[in-house]
Design a protein around this motif. Structure first.
Motif, mmCIF file in Angstrom:
data_model
loop_
_atom_site.group_PDB
_atom_site.id
_atom_site.type_symbol
_atom_site.label_atom_id
_atom_site.label_comp_id
_atom_site.label_asym_id
_atom_site.label_seq_id
_atom_site.Cartn_x
_atom_site.Cartn_y
_atom_site.Cartn_z
ATOM 1 N N LEU A 147 -34.486 2.247 39.922
ATOM 2 C CA LEU A 147 -34.512 3.486 39.156
ATOM 3 C C LEU A 147 -34.507 4.703 40.079
ATOM 4 C CD1 LEU A 147 -37.111 2.616 36.350
ATOM 5 C CD2 LEU A 147 -34.632 2.698 36.173
ATOM 6 N N LYS A 148 -35.251 4.643 41.183
ATOM 7 C CA LYS A 148 -35.254 5.770 42.113
ATOM 8 C C LYS A 148 -33.906 5.919 42.805
ATOM 9 C CE LYS A 148 -40.213 6.030 43.167
ATOM 10 N NZ LYS A 148 -41.240 6.009 44.243
ATOM 11 N N THR A 149 -33.254 4.792 43.112
ATOM 12 C CA THR A 149 -31.919 4.875 43.706
ATOM 13 C C THR A 149 -30.944 5.534 42.744
ATOM 14 O OG1 THR A 149 -32.346 2.865 44.998
ATOM 15 C CG2 THR A 149 -30.043 3.515 44.693
ATOM 16 N N TRP A 163 -34.148 -21.131 25.114
ATOM 17 C CA TRP A 163 -34.857 -19.855 25.007
ATOM 18 C C TRP A 163 -33.828 -18.747 24.828
ATOM 19 C CZ3 TRP A 163 -40.096 -18.203 26.761
ATOM 20 C CH2 TRP A 163 -40.992 -19.285 26.845
ATOM 21 N N ARG A 164 -34.265 -17.651 24.238
ATOM 22 C CA ARG A 164 -33.496 -16.411 24.278
ATOM 23 C C ARG A 164 -33.986 -15.590 25.471
ATOM 24 N NH1 ARG A 164 -34.495 -16.496 18.470
ATOM 25 N NH2 ARG A 164 -36.356 -15.239 18.883
ATOM 26 N N VAL A 165 -33.062 -14.955 26.166
ATOM 27 C CA VAL A 165 -33.396 -14.164 27.360
ATOM 28 C C VAL A 165 -32.814 -12.765 27.191
ATOM 29 C CG1 VAL A 165 -33.061 -13.894 29.844
ATOM 30 C CG2 VAL A 165 -33.532 -16.159 28.885
ATOM 31 N N GLN A 166 -33.653 -11.757 27.371
ATOM 32 C CA GLN A 166 -33.227 -10.353 27.349
ATOM 33 C C GLN A 166 -33.571 -9.728 28.695
ATOM 34 O OE1 GLN A 166 -34.889 -7.956 24.243
ATOM 35 N NE2 GLN A 166 -33.488 -6.251 24.590
ATOM 36 N N LEU A 167 -32.560 -9.207 29.360
ATOM 37 C CA LEU A 167 -32.710 -8.646 30.704
ATOM 38 C C LEU A 167 -32.569 -7.131 30.643
ATOM 39 C CD1 LEU A 167 -32.963 -9.274 33.774
ATOM 40 C CD2 LEU A 167 -30.476 -9.304 33.847
ATOM 41 N N PHE A 168 -33.544 -6.405 31.228
ATOM 42 C CA PHE A 168 -33.495 -4.948 31.344
ATOM 43 C C PHE A 168 -33.239 -4.601 32.808
ATOM 44 C CE2 PHE A 168 -35.764 -5.419 27.387
ATOM 45 C CZ PHE A 168 -35.340 -4.337 26.623
ATOM 46 N N CYS A 169 -32.130 -3.933 33.080
ATOM 47 C CA CYS A 169 -31.817 -3.499 34.440
ATOM 48 C C CYS A 169 -30.756 -2.416 34.361
ATOM 49 C CB CYS A 169 -31.347 -4.679 35.299
ATOM 50 S SG CYS A 169 -29.788 -5.403 34.734
ATOM 51 N N LEU A 170 -30.426 -1.825 35.510
ATOM 52 C CA LEU A 170 -29.372 -0.833 35.563
ATOM 53 C C LEU A 170 -28.010 -1.513 35.503
ATOM 54 C CD1 LEU A 170 -30.782 1.575 38.296
ATOM 55 C CD2 LEU A 170 -30.682 1.985 35.848
ATOM 56 N N ARG A 171 -27.003 -0.767 35.080
ATOM 57 C CA ARG A 171 -25.657 -1.324 34.942
ATOM 58 C C ARG A 171 -25.093 -1.773 36.284
ATOM 59 N NH1 ARG A 171 -22.205 -0.740 30.711
ATOM 60 N NH2 ARG A 171 -23.622 0.799 29.822
ATOM 61 N N PHE A 190 -23.896 -18.295 28.399
ATOM 62 C CA PHE A 190 -24.776 -18.281 27.230
ATOM 63 C C PHE A 190 -24.490 -17.019 26.410
ATOM 64 C CE2 PHE A 190 -26.906 -20.244 30.867
ATOM 65 C CZ PHE A 190 -27.161 -21.522 30.380
ATOM 66 N N PRO A 191 -23.349 -16.969 25.740
ATOM 67 C CA PRO A 191 -22.975 -15.735 25.030
ATOM 68 C C PRO A 191 -23.877 -15.398 23.857
ATOM 69 C CG PRO A 191 -21.458 -17.509 24.477
ATOM 70 C CD PRO A 191 -22.346 -18.037 25.574
ATOM 71 N N VAL A 192 -24.600 -16.369 23.308
ATOM 72 C CA VAL A 192 -25.408 -16.124 22.114
ATOM 73 C C VAL A 192 -26.857 -15.812 22.470
ATOM 74 C CG1 VAL A 192 -26.243 -17.130 19.946
ATOM 75 C CG2 VAL A 192 -23.909 -17.588 20.714
ATOM 76 N N THR A 193 -27.426 -16.578 23.390
ATOM 77 C CA THR A 193 -28.860 -16.462 23.670
ATOM 78 C C THR A 193 -29.192 -15.530 24.835
ATOM 79 O OG1 THR A 193 -28.692 -18.452 25.047
ATOM 80 C CG2 THR A 193 -29.357 -18.744 22.741
ATOM 81 N N PHE A 194 -28.187 -14.993 25.528
ATOM 82 C CA PHE A 194 -28.464 -14.077 26.640
ATOM 83 C C PHE A 194 -27.979 -12.678 26.282
ATOM 84 C CE2 PHE A 194 -27.107 -11.807 30.470
ATOM 85 C CZ PHE A 194 -28.299 -11.776 31.169
ATOM 86 N N LYS A 195 -28.837 -11.686 26.572
ATOM 87 C CA LYS A 195 -28.494 -10.289 26.316
ATOM 88 C C LYS A 195 -28.990 -9.438 27.473
ATOM 89 C CE LYS A 195 -29.416 -6.383 23.243
ATOM 90 N NZ LYS A 195 -30.176 -5.904 22.063
ATOM 91 N N ALA A 196 -28.152 -8.512 27.916
ATOM 92 C CA ALA A 196 -28.514 -7.579 28.987
ATOM 93 C C ALA A 196 -28.517 -6.164 28.430
ATOM 94 C CB ALA A 196 -27.546 -7.689 30.164
ATOM 95 N N THR A 197 -29.618 -5.453 28.614
ATOM 96 C CA THR A 197 -29.758 -4.061 28.171
ATOM 97 C C THR A 197 -29.818 -3.167 29.404
ATOM 98 O OG1 THR A 197 -30.961 -4.756 26.188
ATOM 99 C CG2 THR A 197 -31.146 -2.441 26.854
ATOM 100 N N HIS A 198 -28.923 -2.197 29.470
ATOM 101 C CA HIS A 198 -28.845 -1.317 30.635
ATOM 102 C C HIS A 198 -29.794 -0.132 30.458
ATOM 103 C CE1 HIS A 198 -25.582 -3.708 32.075
ATOM 104 N NE2 HIS A 198 -24.806 -3.414 31.043
ATOM 105 N N LEU A 199 -30.461 0.237 31.548
ATOM 106 C CA LEU A 199 -31.482 1.291 31.526
ATOM 107 C C LEU A 199 -30.971 2.630 32.016
ATOM 108 C CD1 LEU A 199 -34.482 -0.765 32.980
ATOM 109 C CD2 LEU A 199 -34.024 -0.245 30.590
ATOM 110 N N ASP A 200 -29.647 2.762 32.236
ATOM 111 C CA ASP A 200 -29.140 3.980 32.850
ATOM 112 C C ASP A 200 -29.498 5.229 32.040
ATOM 113 O OD1 ASP A 200 -26.636 2.926 34.923
ATOM 114 O OD2 ASP A 200 -27.472 1.547 33.473
ATOM 115 N N LYS A 201 -29.419 5.133 30.703
ATOM 116 C CA LYS A 201 -29.686 6.319 29.896
ATOM 117 C C LYS A 201 -31.173 6.573 29.688
ATOM 118 C CE LYS A 201 -29.109 3.717 25.580
ATOM 119 N NZ LYS A 201 -28.337 3.628 24.335
ATOM 120 N N HIS A 202 -32.038 5.665 30.162
ATOM 121 C CA HIS A 202 -33.482 5.828 29.986
ATOM 122 C C HIS A 202 -34.199 6.194 31.286
ATOM 123 C CE1 HIS A 202 -32.739 4.225 26.092
ATOM 124 N NE2 HIS A 202 -32.571 2.984 26.479
ATOM 125 N N VAL A 203 -33.447 6.471 32.380
ATOM 126 C CA VAL A 203 -34.089 6.686 33.683
ATOM 127 C C VAL A 203 -35.048 7.872 33.623
ATOM 128 C CG1 VAL A 203 -33.673 7.302 36.088
ATOM 129 C CG2 VAL A 203 -32.202 5.639 34.965
#
Length: 662
Positions: free
Chosen positions: A26-28, A139-147, A161-174
């Motif tokens: 986030l600092k980078t 398991w379902r996996v949700q990943l929070f990280c930058l794009r 794992f197109p159904v059980t894996f989701k990635a949420t980008h934090l760029d707009k929440h920095v």
């Protein structure tokens, strides 16, 4: 410690955070796209905003909140622990503590009911392996990280794992996830901007030791303290202190003389509702239990903005212009007797009226008295996209600019101006004279109509407050003899009408907050739809690539088959030629010396052992070779066998030739 879920709600979300990795990324990102947050050592992860984002508005379904850190700010760690996180300090940066935490609850779930939620920076291979292990156990996996973090690994996980894996980008929440350490343990301000609350009012004590509660998403993700938003007092105090620290270095005196003509423009909505939306200011007025107990003294405000900072005498005023949209007209009408030109705006105005008025005044003023004029802005935000360019034109024409606003509603665009134009632009916070501009409403007055709201049967007026301490409100009960008559000396009936109208507008503000939350949810859904669309486009592209590869492989296989068939045919032809050549040579050796043809019923002479076709031999004849008579012969079985084989081989070769020709 993690909070246990109620018995009727399944605790199926397991939250994990790699604090060092997440904060570092986030600092980078903040260094590459800087905002007002900064990247100093005192910048930490905003515990409340981060926890709310991770919980996805389902705090009751959280089974645990675990994480690891090695070199993070201790205040940031303490803030997360206060928000319910259990953090483990590792011995080194490459420690496997996080992976151990991830695999602690690893069990198969069928159907998928449990969700692993991980916030991190760059993904280590061991962490990716842990995520794959969870996904394979359904398991379902949700990943929070930058794009920009671990793009290839995330793409592979999405494909696998197109159904059980989701990635949420934090760029707009920095900007919402980073903040100064003081936001979690803010001290009371010691400067003159905010006076210390009086001890005689228990409600005025600022309880900073209480943890921040859950905020609506629209308030959690707000980068500034918007007017009327649910901004907690500790967050507001952190914003105010940050802005105070920037104003310390500004030049307080303008280059314009004290008697320079002043031209005043006010955004009444920003000033009025910023006061009522504050969660901090009311705590410095004894007897006030909320911002609704405050009243703005427009006479004192007018004197404040029309008086230079170095003088106590009002300067000549060219014009006083005020605009409003959400403020009630009854409140706005109180400005007219004080010399203001008040204009009501429509909802679709977007600041055009104020912008055009300022632009026309600049054109009308021309270059007369250059350097002797001061533009006074009573607002905390820029009401129009081209407002900054308009201010530049004022400054280029020799004007000075004063900005009057509440600090918590003051945007950074105005804070930057004194640094860019020292001595030409000055910011004068209204917080400096808070007790002069604000007074306590007369709550002890009874409404004129018992059992009925002041505005009729709509029920918009609030219930009557209980009786208060007579000594505490003695000053308020006595007739007002101050220099300023608050709100122009309204009668009790008019005061109650204004209270009812204010309550109605407060309800409207609440509806606006709900709309903001709905808008935030829609934005999240839109973001998820965009991610799904991008994922579907990636899948379609992958399918096209696979189809193209399959077509190329089929073409290559057809070519290989044709070549192999040609080679087999050529090999068969060569074998046939070799067999015919060998047969020809053998037939040449099986030729009868008498008939010069292949043996027919071959026989061998007893005298000399010569062989010839038996059909040509005569018993009375003598041997043609040794002349012995009579000629005695016997059947040659070996030659018969060889002759028969030659005949069958020739027949087979002829049949193959006929098959090829056919």
């Amino acid at each position: 410690m993690a909070h246990a879920a109620p018995a009727d709600i399944a605790a199926d979300r397991f939250l994990f955070v790699d604090l060092d990795g997440l904060l570092g990324s986030l600092k980078t990102h903040e260094r590459s796209l800087p905002t007002h947050v900064g990247v100093g050592s005192d910048v930490i992860l905003h515990a409340s905003n981060f926890t709310t984002l991770m919980e996805a508005e389902q705090p009751a379904s959280i089974a645990c909140r675990l994480g690891s850190y090695f070199n993070s700010n201790s205040k940031g760690v303490q803030a997360l622990q206060a928000a319910g996180w259990s953090l483990t300090k590792t011995n080194s940066t490459d420690d496997q503590t996080l992976d151990d935490l991830l695999t602690r609850n690893l069990t198969e779930t069928n159907p998928p009911k449990k969700t692993l939620v991980l916030a991190t920076g760059e993904l280590e291979q061991s962490t990716v392996d842990s995520l794959v292990s969870h996904l394979r156990l359904k398991w379902r996996v949700q990943l929070f990280c930058l794009r920009s973090c671990s793009h290839d690994a995330i793409q592979q996980l999405r494909e696998m794992f197109p159904v059980t894996f989701k990635a949420t980008h934090l760029d707009k929440h920095v900007a919402n996830l980073l903040g100064p350490a003081s936001v979690f343990s803010p001290p009371l301000p010691s400067c003159s901007v905010h006076p210390t609350p009086k001890e005689s009012s228990p409600r005025a004590r600022f309880e900073l030791d209480k943890p921040m509660g859950s905020l609506p998403p629209a308030a959690v993700l707000a980068t500034e303290a918007p007017t009327g938003s649910a901004f907690s007092s500790s967050q507001e105090l952190a914003v105010v202190q940050r802005r105070q620290s920037r104003l310390v270095t500004q030049t307080n005196d303008l280059t314009a003389p004290a008697n320079s003509q002043r031209f005043v423009a006010m955004n009444l909505d920003n000033i009025h509702w910023s006061l009522f939306g504050s969660q901090l200011l009311f705590q410095y007025l004894p007897g006030a239990s909320s911002s609704r107990d405050l009243r703005l003294n427009f006479k004192a405000l007018t004197d404040r903005v029309c008086t230079p900072g170095i003088s106590h005498l009002r300067a000549p005023v060219g014009w006083q212009f005020a605009t409003y949209c959400t403020t009630h007209p009854k409140v706005a009408d109180l400005l007219s007797p004080l010399g203001w030109k008040v204009t009501a705006l429509s909802d679709a105005d977007d600041g055009n009226t104020l912008y055009k008025e300022l632009a026309s005044q600049l054109s009308a003023a021309g270059s007369n008295l250059k350097g002797q004029k001061t533009l006074v802005l009573v607002m905390g935000n820029e009401p129009h996209p081209a407002f900054r360019e308009l201010l530049t034109r004022y400054l280029n024409n020799g004007w000075c600019v004063e900005v009057h606003a509440w600090l918590h509603a003051l945007k950074d665009q105005f804070l930057n101006l004194p640094e860019i134009h020292p001595g030409r632009v000055v910011v004068r916070p209204l917080d400096d004279v808070f007790l002069e501009l604000v007074y306590l409403k007369r709550r002890h007055m009874q409404p004129p109509f018992e059992g009925q709201g002041a505005v009729g049967n709509r029920g918009l007026s609030p219930p009557l407050p209980p009786r208060f301490d007579e000594e505490l409100y003695q000053e308020d009960q006595e007739p007002l003899s101050s220099e300023y008559s608050p709100m122009g000396g309204q009668s009790p009936l008019e005061q109650e009408l204004l209270d009812a109208l204010e309550h109605e507008q407060m309800q409207n503000e609440s509806l606006l907050q709900q709309n903001e939350m709905l808008a935030w949810n829609m934005e999240e859904q839109q973001s998820q739809l965009e991610d799904n669309a991008a994922h579907q486009a990636m899948l379609n592209q992958r399918i096209q690539q696979l189809e193209q590869r399959l077509q190329e492989q089929e073409q290559a296989l057809a070519q290989d088959r044709a070549q192999f068939k040609t080679e087999l045919e050529q090999q068969a032809s060569d074998n046939a030629l070799s067999r015919r050549e060998a047969l020809r040579k053998l037939e040449a050796k099986l030729c009868c010396p008498i008939t010069k043809e292949i043996y027919e019923a071959p026989v061998t002479t007893a005298c000399c052992g010569q062989s010839f076709s038996g059909s040509k031999a005569k018993p009375a004849d003598c041997c043609q070779w040794c002349k012995v008579t009579p000629l005695v012969t016997h059947r040659s079985c070996d030659l018969e066998f060889v002759v028969e084989w030659c005949n069958s081989e020739r027949g087979a070769l002829d049949a193959e030739d006929n098959k090829l020709d056919g």
